[in-house]
Design an enzyme around this catalytic site. Structure first.
Site, PDB file in Angstrom:
ATOM      1  N   LEU A   1       2.356 -21.113  55.747  1.00 40.98           N
ATOM      2  CA  LEU A   1       2.253 -20.898  54.300  1.00 40.98           C
ATOM      3  C   LEU A   1       1.511 -22.042  53.619  1.00 40.98           C
ATOM      4  CD1 LEU A   1       2.842 -19.281  51.764  1.00 40.98           C
ATOM      5  CD2 LEU A   1       5.074 -20.419  51.637  1.00 40.98           C
TER       6      LEU A   1
ATOM      7  N   ASP B   1       7.227 -36.937  55.996  1.00 42.03           N
ATOM      8  CA  ASP B   1       8.489 -36.350  56.471  1.00 42.03           C
ATOM      9  C   ASP B   1       9.388 -36.226  55.241  1.00 42.03           C
ATOM     10  OD1 ASP B   1      10.990 -35.817  57.428  1.00 42.03           O
ATOM     11  OD2 ASP B   1      11.011 -37.431  58.918  1.00 42.03           O
TER      12      ASP B   1
ATOM     13  N   TYR C   1      20.356 -21.907  60.509  1.00 42.49           N
ATOM     14  CA  TYR C   1      19.123 -21.934  59.700  1.00 42.49           C
ATOM     15  C   TYR C   1      19.384 -21.349  58.310  1.00 42.49           C
ATOM     16  CZ  TYR C   1      14.515 -20.323  58.061  1.00 42.49           C
ATOM     17  OH  TYR C   1      13.392 -20.063  57.306  1.00 42.49           O
TER      18      TYR C   1
HETATM   19  N1  LIG Z   1       8.272 -18.069  59.177  1.00 43.10           N
HETATM   20  C1  LIG Z   1       9.097 -17.135  58.678  1.00 43.10           C
HETATM   21  O1  LIG Z   1       9.262 -16.035  59.223  1.00 43.10           O
HETATM   22  C2  LIG Z   1       9.828 -17.397  57.397  1.00 43.10           C
HETATM   23  C3  LIG Z   1      10.693 -16.417  56.893  1.00 43.10           C
HETATM   24  C4  LIG Z   1      11.377 -16.676  55.698  1.00 43.10           C
HETATM   25  C5  LIG Z   1      11.184 -17.871  55.042  1.00 43.10           C
HETATM   26  N2  LIG Z   1      10.358 -18.808  55.570  1.00 43.10           N
HETATM   27  C6  LIG Z   1      10.202 -20.071  54.842  1.00 43.10           C
HETATM   28  O2  LIG Z   1       8.838 -20.191  54.482  1.00 43.10           O
HETATM   29  C7  LIG Z   1       8.515 -21.584  54.342  1.00 43.10           C
HETATM   30  C8  LIG Z   1       7.205 -21.871  55.028  1.00 43.10           C
HETATM   31  O3  LIG Z   1       7.389 -21.744  56.431  1.00 43.10           O
HETATM   32  P1  LIG Z   1       6.232 -21.213  57.391  1.00 43.10           P
HETATM   33  O4  LIG Z   1       6.488 -19.773  57.589  1.00 43.10           O
HETATM   34  O5  LIG Z   1       4.919 -21.687  56.890  1.00 43.10           O
HETATM   35  O6  LIG Z   1       6.671 -21.943  58.729  1.00 43.10           O
HETATM   36  P2  LIG Z   1       5.958 -23.061  59.594  1.00 43.10           P
HETATM   37  O7  LIG Z   1       4.590 -22.599  59.953  1.00 43.10           O
HETATM   38  O8  LIG Z   1       6.925 -23.399  60.679  1.00 43.10           O
HETATM   39  O9  LIG Z   1       5.804 -24.286  58.587  1.00 43.10           O
HETATM   40  C9  LIG Z   1       6.812 -25.203  58.344  1.00 43.10           C
HETATM   41  C10 LIG Z   1       6.161 -26.570  58.355  1.00 43.10           C
HETATM   42  O10 LIG Z   1       7.138 -27.537  57.984  1.00 43.10           O
HETATM   43  C11 LIG Z   1       6.876 -28.695  58.756  1.00 43.10           C
HETATM   44  N3  LIG Z   1       8.049 -29.560  58.800  1.00 43.10           N
HETATM   45  C12 LIG Z   1       9.174 -29.451  59.546  1.00 43.10           C
HETATM   46  N4  LIG Z   1      10.004 -30.458  59.277  1.00 43.10           N
HETATM   47  C13 LIG Z   1       9.410 -31.216  58.323  1.00 43.10           C
HETATM   48  C14 LIG Z   1       9.767 -32.413  57.642  1.00 43.10           C
HETATM   49  N5  LIG Z   1      10.920 -33.037  57.899  1.00 43.10           N
HETATM   50  N6  LIG Z   1       8.901 -32.915  56.744  1.00 43.10           N
HETATM   51  C15 LIG Z   1       7.711 -32.303  56.506  1.00 43.10           C
HETATM   52  N7  LIG Z   1       7.312 -31.185  57.128  1.00 43.10           N
HETATM   53  C16 LIG Z   1       8.163 -30.652  58.012  1.00 43.10           C
HETATM   54  C17 LIG Z   1       6.494 -28.166  60.110  1.00 43.10           C
HETATM   55  O11 LIG Z   1       5.803 -29.155  60.836  1.00 43.10           O
HETATM   56  P3  LIG Z   1       6.066 -29.369  62.419  1.00 43.10           P
HETATM   57  O12 LIG Z   1       5.880 -27.993  63.032  1.00 43.10           O
HETATM   58  O13 LIG Z   1       5.047 -30.370  62.786  1.00 43.10           O
HETATM   59  O14 LIG Z   1       7.478 -29.846  62.525  1.00 43.10           O
HETATM   60  C18 LIG Z   1       5.636 -26.975  59.726  1.00 43.10           C
HETATM   61  O15 LIG Z   1       4.271 -27.340  59.626  1.00 43.10           O
HETATM   62  C19 LIG Z   1       9.725 -22.349  54.880  1.00 43.10           C
HETATM   63  O16 LIG Z   1      10.502 -22.771  53.813  1.00 43.10           O
HETATM   64  C20 LIG Z   1      10.488 -21.300  55.670  1.00 43.10           C
HETATM   65  O17 LIG Z   1      11.866 -21.587  55.724  1.00 43.10           O
HETATM   66  C21 LIG Z   1       9.652 -18.588  56.717  1.00 43.10           C
END
Ligand SMILES: NC(=O)c1ccc[n+]([C@@H]2O[C@H](COP(=O)([O-])OP(=O)(O)OC[C@H]3O[C@@H](n4cnc5c(N)ncnc54)[C@H](OP(=O)(O)O)[C@@H]3O)[C@@H](O)[C@H]2O)c1
Length: 293
Positions: free
Chosen positions: A16, A40, A129
Site C-alpha cells: 500500500l 522503525d 494480528y
Molecule cells: N495485506 C493485507 O491483506 C491486508 C489486509 C487488511 C489490512 N491490511 C493493512 O494494510 C496496511 C498496509 O499493509 P500492506 O498490505 O501494504 O502490507 P505489507 O506489504 O506487508 O506492508 C507493510 C510494511 O510495513 C513494514 N513494517 C513492518 N514493521 C514495521 C515497523 N516496525 N516500522 C516500519 N515499517 C514496518 C514492512 O516492512 P518489512 O516487510 O521490511 O518488515 C512492510 O513494508 C497495514 O496496516 C495492514 O495491516 C493489509
C-alpha cells in the site's frame, strides 16, 4: 495548514505504501516515503525524530506487522508495531496538528455476521494480528489527533510485495499443485484502488472510521481460479475447508469465515462506486504485464 504540504508515508516499502506514493506523485505531490529500514515506527525516539525532521502535515501509516500467522508467536512485537506505535504516532499528530490516516483490517471481526460489516459493528478479533490491529484503532481514538481516519481494508494485493494472487501465479508457473481454502469469504482489494479511495476520502474532508475494499465478494479458492484464468496459467487446484487446513497447519492463525466490509458510507462520501474486485484483478494483471512483479 494545508494537509498535503508535507506528506509522510510510513511502511513505504510495502504494497500500500508504494501505491499511495505512486498516486501522490501522479497527482503532482512529493510524499516522503520511509521504508522499515529508514524508520522503525516501534522505535519511539526514531518516530519523534522523523516528525521533527519532516514536520508532516499528513501521515499515511502503512507500516504494520502483517505476517498474520507469525503474529501468533510474535504477539508482543505485533502489539508494539500495530498497537503501541500507532498510539505514539497519534499522540505526535495531536501535538503537531498533523492529520493521521491509519490502515486497519477486516480481521478485527470474527466472521459471524451474515451481512457486510458496518464500520460501527462490534469487533471480536480471532487472531493475535487482529487483536494487535484493534489495539492500534483504540490507541488512535484514545490519543485523538485533531483529524484522523482509520481505513479498514481486506485481502490486499498489488504489484509490490508478497500477496495471494502473486503466490498463486508463481506456484502455478512452477508447476506446483495448489490447495486453497474455499469457505472464507471476503473482498480482494487491489492497492491502487485502495490508495485512490483513501485520497478521495481525504479530499472530501472526511474523518473517522471507514471500510474500503474493492466491491463484490468471493472466496480464496475462487479468487485463485480467477487469478490463474486472468494470467492464463494452468494448474492442478483443489479446494479445502478451513478446518482441514487448520489440521494441516496447526500454527496458523484463525481467520474470519466471512469478512465482507460494507462500502455504502464510503461510496456515498466519495460519490462513486468502488471498482469490482474482478476489475482490480484485471488491472493487476495489466500492471504486472507492464512492469513485472
Ligand atoms: N495485506 C493485507 O491483506 C491486508 C489486509 C487488511 C489490512 N491490511 C493493512 O494494510 C496496511 C498496509 O499493509 P500492506 O498490505 O501494504 O502490507 P505489507 O506489504 O506487508 O506492508 C507493510 C510494511 O510495513 C513494514 N513494517 C513492518 N514493521 C514495521 C515497523 N516496525 N516500522 C516500519 N515499517 C514496518 C514492512 O516492512 P518489512 O516487510 O521490511 O518488515 C512492510 O513494508 C497495514 O496496516 C495492514 O495491516 C493489509
Amino acid at each position: 495548514m494545508k494537509i498535503y504540504d508535507s506528506i509522510l508515508i510510513t511502511g513505504g516499502g510495502g504494497m500500500l505504501g508504494h501505491a499511495l506514493a505512486d498516486l501522490l506523485v501522479l497527482r503532482g505531490l512529493k510524499p516522503i516515503s520511509l521504508n522499515h529500514s529508514q524508520l522503525d515506527i516501534a522505535d519511539r525516539s526514531a518516530l519523534a525524530r522523523a516528525f521533527a525532521e519532516h514536520e508532516p502535515t499528513l501521515i499515511l501509516n502503512c507500516a504494520a506487522h502483517t505476517k498474520v500467522d507469525l503474529c501468533e508467536q510474535e504477539t508482543e512485537k505485533a502489539n508494539a508495531i500495530n498497537g503501541t506505535a500507532v498510539g505514539e504516532m497519534a499522540a505526535l499528530c495531536r501535538a503537531s496538528g498533523a492529520v493521521l490516516v491509519h490502515v486497519s483490517t477486516d480481521f478485527v471481526f470474527d466472521g459471524s455476521s451474515r451481512r457486510p460489516y458496518l464500520p460501527g459493528d462490534p469487533v471480536n478479533p480471532l487472531s493475535a494480528y487482529g487483536r494487535s490491529k484493534w489495539l492500534g484503532e483504540q490507541a488512535i481514538q484514545e490519543n485523538s489527533p485533531s483529524r484522523w481516519l482509520i481505513v479498514r481494508t481486506a485481502w490486499v494485493y498489488g504489484r509490490h510485495g508478497a500477496n495471494f494472487p502473486r503466490t498463486m501465479v508463481q506456484a502455478a508457473r512452477a508447476g506446483k499443485p495448489l490447495t486453497v481454502v474455499s469457505d472464507q469469504i471476503g473482498s480482494p482489494t487491489h492497492t491502487p484502488d485502495l490508495a485512490a479511495a483513501i485520497l478521495d476520502l481525504l479530499d472530501t474532508g472526511a474523518s473517522g472510521l471507514w471500510h474500503v475494499t474493492n466491491s463484490g465478494q468471493t472466496n480464496w479458492y475462487d479468487l485463485a481460479k480467477a487469478t490463474l484464468a486472468e494470467f492464463g496459467v494452468r494448474a492442478e487446484i483443489s479446494p479445502i475447508s478451513s478446518s482441514e487446513w487448520a489440521q494441516k497447519r496447526p500454527t496458523s492463525a484463525i481467520r474470519p469465515g466471512y469478512s465482507v466490509l460494507d462500502l455504502s458510507a464510503l461510496q456515498r462520501q466519495i460519490a462513486r462506486p468502488m471498482p469490482p474486485w474482478r476489475q482490480g484483478l484485471a488491472d493487476f494483471h495489466e500492471a504486472v504485464q507492464r512492469e513485472g512483479f
